[in-house]
Enzyme design. Structure first.
Site, PDB file in Angstrom:
ATOM      1  N   CYS A  23       0.833  -1.208   0.000  1.00  0.00           N
ATOM      2  CA  CYS A  23       0.000   0.000   0.000  1.00  0.00           C
ATOM      3  C   CYS A  23       0.873   1.266   0.000  1.00  0.00           C
ATOM      4  CB  CYS A  23      -0.898  -0.053   1.242  1.00  0.00           C
ATOM      5  SG  CYS A  23      -1.611   1.494   1.754  1.00  0.00           S
ATOM      6  N   CYS A  26       0.228   3.734   2.863  1.00  0.00           N
ATOM      7  CA  CYS A  26       0.745   3.172   4.119  1.00  0.00           C
ATOM      8  C   CYS A  26       2.224   3.506   4.285  1.00  0.00           C
ATOM      9  CB  CYS A  26       0.578   1.649   4.141  1.00  0.00           C
ATOM     10  SG  CYS A  26      -1.137   1.105   4.045  1.00  0.00           S
TER      11      CYS A  26
END
Length: 100
Positions: A23, A26
């Site tokens: 991600c 993230c």
């Protein structure tokens, strides 16, 4: 009681960062959370939970997207937010919502 339950039942506020290695947002949040920890020090614990490796926990806490941050204190969910926030926004929410 699971290790996770023990962590979120702490007297000290605990920010759980649900993330995934694949991600992009993230990866952006990681350094921001380090700055939050540097700023708040011992007043908070920050725990990272990889949703791919901990699917049961992610499912139990209904984490549908990453990154998702959930703030706990004494087992109570105080705040929840998906997406990337600034260091100031995260610190403000932690200080407002926790009993510190």
């Amino acid at each position: 009681m699971s290790k996770f339950d023990t962590i979120i039942n702490s007297e000290k506020p605990v920010l759980i960062d649900f993330f995934a290695t694949w991600c992009g947002p993230c990866k952006m949040l990681g350094p921001i959370l380090k700055e939050v920890k540097d700023r708040l020090g011992e007043r908070i614990s920050i725990i990272k939970v990889d949703v791919d490796k901990n699917q049961q926990i992610a499912s139990k806490y209904q984490v549908r997207g990453v990154p998702t941050m959930i703030l706990y204190q004494r087992g109570q969910q105080l705040w929840r937010q998906s997406g990337v926030l600034t260091k100031q926004e995260i610190i403000k929410n932690i200080l407002e919502k926790s009993n510190k």
